[in-house]
Design a protein around this motif. Structure first.
Motif: not given
Length: 167
Positions: A31-40, A84-86
């Motif tokens: 994942a490139a983005g921090k939020a996406v990385k955290t989600f997964f 996660v739903l930010t």
């Protein structure tokens, strides 16, 4: 149900959760983005918990031919959606086709898990086994629901960006 069938279902469930954990971990690493990385990463962590619970039950069944009552039921996944739903997640996902495509694959995996666990909960005669699979099915439904919410928002964003709205 025969012991062999019960063991096979437990093995299938453990394997299903391990595949989910590997999938989510791989997407998180890429994942490139921090939020996406955290989600997964959160999704991968959920799968690790399920593997541990199922492995404990597998060992108990092999030793005693019955399932243990679970203190796992105290653990709920209700709060993960809010974590996660930010807006950052939605923004990063819409800009990342790979991660957005992974949502569809993740939804299919969650549906398979729900089906396996629901079917087994319905067929189980051991009350602890029934409770385990019912709990797992409910947890996976929560996963599916917030994956579906992300997917819906991503779809709507694509429609909006491409003027697909009929009004």
């Amino acid at each position: 149900m025969s012991e062999d069938k019960t063991i096979e279902i437990l093995k299938s469930a453990i394997l299903l959760e391990k595949k989910g954990q590997a999938f989510y971990s791989k997407i998180a690493r890429q994942a490139a983005g921090k939020a996406v990385k955290t989600f997964f990463e959160l999704m991968a962590d959920e799968e690790v918990k399920h593997v541990a619970i199922l492995t404990e039950q597998f060992k108990a069944y092999r030793q005693n031919k019955k399932f243990n009552p679970g203190d796992y039921q105290k653990e709920r996944g209700d709060g993960i959606s809010a974590k996660v739903l930010t807006k950052d997640l939605k923004k990063e996902m819409s800009a990342a086709d790979y991660e957005a495509a992974a949502i569809s694959a993740a939804m299919a995996m969650e549906k398979n898990a729900i089906q396996l666990y629901s079917d087994r909960a319905a067929d189980a005669s051991d009350s602890n086994e029934k409770a385990l699979y019912k709990w797992l099915a409910e947890w996976e439904v929560q996963h599916l629901n917030f994956l579906a919410e992300i997917d819906k928002e991503l779809t709507e964003q694509v429609w909006y960006d491409n003027n697909f709205w009929p009004f």
